[in-house]
Design an enzyme around this catalytic site. Structure first.
Site, PDB file in Angstrom:
ATOM      1  N   HIS A  67       0.761  -0.917   0.128  1.00  0.00           N
ATOM      2  CA  HIS A  67      -0.389   0.209  -0.081  1.00  0.00           C
ATOM      3  C   HIS A  67       1.200   1.083  -0.250  1.00  0.00           C
ATOM      4  O   HIS A  67       0.774   1.591   1.014  1.00  0.00           O
ATOM      5  CB  HIS A  67      -0.940  -0.236   1.321  1.00  0.00           C
ATOM      6  CG  HIS A  67      -2.130  -0.454   0.895  1.00  0.00           C
ATOM      7  ND1 HIS A  67      -2.035  -1.872   1.768  1.00  0.00           N
ATOM      8  CD2 HIS A  67      -3.326  -0.941   0.323  1.00  0.00           C
ATOM      9  CE1 HIS A  67      -2.891  -3.286   1.307  1.00  0.00           C
ATOM     10  NE2 HIS A  67      -3.509  -2.262   0.446  1.00  0.00           N
ATOM     11  N   VAL A  88       3.346   3.561  -5.847  1.00  0.00           N
ATOM     12  CA  VAL A  88       3.157   2.615  -6.735  1.00  0.00           C
ATOM     13  C   VAL A  88       2.046   1.686  -6.702  1.00  0.00           C
ATOM     14  O   VAL A  88       1.550   2.194  -7.745  1.00  0.00           O
ATOM     15  CB  VAL A  88       4.650   1.209  -6.832  1.00  0.00           C
ATOM     16  CG1 VAL A  88       4.768   1.133  -7.989  1.00  0.00           C
ATOM     17  CG2 VAL A  88       6.000   2.390  -6.319  1.00  0.00           C
ATOM     18  N   HIS A  89       1.059   1.788  -5.970  1.00  0.00           N
ATOM     19  CA  HIS A  89      -0.471   0.846  -6.078  1.00  0.00           C
ATOM     20  C   HIS A  89      -0.979   2.141  -6.057  1.00  0.00           C
ATOM     21  O   HIS A  89      -2.080   1.531  -7.218  1.00  0.00           O
ATOM     22  CB  HIS A  89      -0.061   0.257  -4.519  1.00  0.00           C
ATOM     23  CG  HIS A  89      -1.724  -0.705  -4.270  1.00  0.00           C
ATOM     24  ND1 HIS A  89      -2.537  -1.214  -5.285  1.00  0.00           N
ATOM     25  CD2 HIS A  89      -2.907  -0.063  -3.588  1.00  0.00           C
ATOM     26  CE1 HIS A  89      -3.563  -0.897  -4.696  1.00  0.00           C
ATOM     27  NE2 HIS A  89      -4.284  -0.311  -3.653  1.00  0.00           N
ATOM     28  N   HIS A  91      -6.906   6.997  -3.551  1.00  0.00           N
ATOM     29  CA  HIS A  91      -8.001   5.692  -1.506  1.00  0.00           C
ATOM     30  C   HIS A  91      -7.313   4.624  -1.565  1.00  0.00           C
ATOM     31  O   HIS A  91      -7.847   4.256  -0.131  1.00  0.00           O
ATOM     32  CB  HIS A  91      -8.159   4.468  -3.789  1.00  0.00           C
ATOM     33  CG  HIS A  91      -7.387   3.408  -4.140  1.00  0.00           C
ATOM     34  ND1 HIS A  91      -6.162   3.870  -4.481  1.00  0.00           N
ATOM     35  CD2 HIS A  91      -7.452   2.011  -3.774  1.00  0.00           C
ATOM     36  CE1 HIS A  91      -5.751   2.807  -4.923  1.00  0.00           C
ATOM     37  NE2 HIS A  91      -6.028   1.706  -3.961  1.00  0.00           N
TER      38      HIS A  91
END
Length: 491
Positions: free
Chosen positions: A214, A217-218, A254
């Protein structure tokens, strides 16, 4: 008198000291290192740049460009106006003023914030469309390769790990900016370029880089996947510019400030976030509120009417809250019901928003639907994060979450279960909604990846079984060798 900072230089292949990395804004990558005693421009093909820092001045602004002349602590100007193809100023240093630092005058701050406009007024702010805004955002040494890769940003095989390396760890900033530019959102919503850049940098920095999964990059990977879904015919033909803006913002934010542990961990450790959000969608509420906080701090949408701005913040929250995995079945059941009845009408604002929620949910857990090379990396990273939580729970004598127990789980087992019970049911319904080549590709990868993990698990179990047998076999032989000679002697 005009002077230049002479800063220490470290080659890129040497580790950067921790005290340098911990200082915000204290790292500058220069396309031409000659200013800092580096190699001549002809040698740049062998050396991509240098890392420079000032160990004393904590309020200095660090500038990335081909050649910079520094007049004073907060005032500077280039050798010749418009002569530099790349400029990046880290404005965040203005907001982290140390106690011993001299106050920065409002006049100098305004001068800094308007510097990019001063350099490129005709392109950005005089209504003349630029051929490519991205050239002023990416580092000059990497712009060719990164731009070439960005031409394939709508390809499902897009390698976010490679792009992150090409952008020197700034994949989220550069990819999101590029997508905003691609959709024309900067012009449509009259977004200030400097505020947008500052907002994206703050987002990227608020992701915790120590998290194996998390992290920024995610977030960049989810944003790229979201773009792929927004390009699907049913969505591309009906989504409004506001839908596109919110979809990209939600994807980028998010998992903002994710702590690297799940909601049950926060609840059983009496974390303040669990108390604040009453044990309900704790992480998702935190991501949403963090995103709103950065939106307001950056003043990115401050020029919009208050009612519109608040409405966008609420819709952003609705999208982010939909990523709560504990509510997966609720959303999936509603989605399946709509598809069974065939009553989805994307000219309806409420239905479009629901589809955006489902698209973000798919983007958030789409890793098993990527090509094996990418999917395997993500699987290993998320499992590493799970196991790290389990190690913390074990260390503090807490009940270890079953999924996070490295003693009883493997990457293969976790992924096979995740694909079968979470990913596949969602993407089967998405394929019903959007029966396109992309959906077929995702389902194909999902099937192949699941089979790949099963084969790997079977080989691992077979290998473990053989090793166990080999350990028992020598003991049996040793036992027989001791018994036989005694028997022969007795005869």
């Amino acid at each position: 008198m005009e002077v230049c900072y002479q800063l220490p230089v470290l080659p890129l292949d040497r580790p950067v000291p921790k005290h340098v990395l911990s200082r915000r804004g204290a790292i500058s990558f220069s396309s031409s290192s000659s200013l800092f005693g580096g190699p001549a421009p002809r040698q740049l093909s062998k050396r991509r740049g240098a890392i420079s820092y000032d160990s004393e001045d904590q309020t200095a602004l660090y500038i990335r460009m081909l050649d910079v002349r520094v007049r004073s602590q907060v005032g500077f100007e280039p050798e010749r106006r418009g002569s530099h193809p790349y400029l990046y100023v880290d404005f965040r240093t203005l907001h982290s003023r140390p106690e011993a630092a001299r106050p920065v005058s409002a006049r100098n701050v305004r001068r800094l914030l308007s510097f990019q406009r001063y350099l490129h007024p005709s392109r950005f702010f005089h209504g003349i469309p630029a051929s490519n805004h991205l050239g002023y955002i990416l580092d000059d040494d990497f712009t060719g390769q990164a731009k070439l890769l960005l031409q394939k940003v709508g390809n499902w095989n897009f390698d976010i790990f490679l792009f992150d390396r090409l952008t020197n760890g700034n994949s989220l900033v550069n990819l999101t900016f590029h997508l905003f530019n691609t959709y024309g959102l900067i012009e449509l919503f009259q977004l200030d370029m400097v505020k947008l850049r500052r907002f994206l940098v703050m987002i990227q920095e608020d992701y915790r880089c120590q998290n194996p999964y998390h992290n920024a990059v995610h977030a960049a990977d989810v944003t790229q996947a979201m773009y792929c879904y927004l390009q699907e015919p049913k969505l591309a033909e009906t989504l409004t510019s506001c839908d596109l803006l919110l979809g990209l913002l939600a994807a980028a934010t998010h998992d903002l400030d994710h702590p690297g542990v799940n909601q049950p961990f926060l609840i059983k450790t009496d974390h303040y976030l669990a108390a604040l959000y009453k044990n309900s969608s704790v992480l998702e509420n935190h991501h949403w509120k963090s995103a709103v906080g950065l939106l307001r701090e950056s003043d990115l949408l401050s020029h919009l009417p208050t009612e519109d701005r608040l409405n966008m913040e609420e819709r952003l929250g609705s999208l982010i809250l939909a990523t709560d995995i504990s509510r997966q079945n609720d959303y999936l059941s509603e989605f399946r019901t709509h598809l069974d009845k065939g009553d989805l009408c994307l000219t309806n604002g409420g239905h479009r928003h629901f589809i955006l929620q489902m698209a973000l949910k798919c983007a958030d857990i789409c890793n098993p639907c990527r090509p094996w090379k990418l999917s395997k990396q993500w699987s290993e990273k998320v499992t590493e994060e799970f196991f790290h939580q389990g190690d913390i729970e074990s260390k503090h004598n807490l009940e270890v979450t079953p999924l996070c127990d490295r003693q009883s789980n493997s990457v293969a087992n976790i992924q096979i279960g995740f694909m079968a019970y979470v990913v596949e049911p969602l993407f089967v319904e998405w394929s019903r909604f959007s029966d396109t080549r992309l959906s077929q590709t995702m389902m194909s990868h999902l099937s192949l990846n699941k089979q790949g993990w099963k084969e790997g698990r079977d080989k691992q179990e077979a290998s473990a079984s053989r090793a166990s047998e080999e350990q028992r076999t020598p003991a049996t032989k040793d036992s027989n060798s001791k018994v036989l000679p005694q028997g022969s002697k007795g005869s």
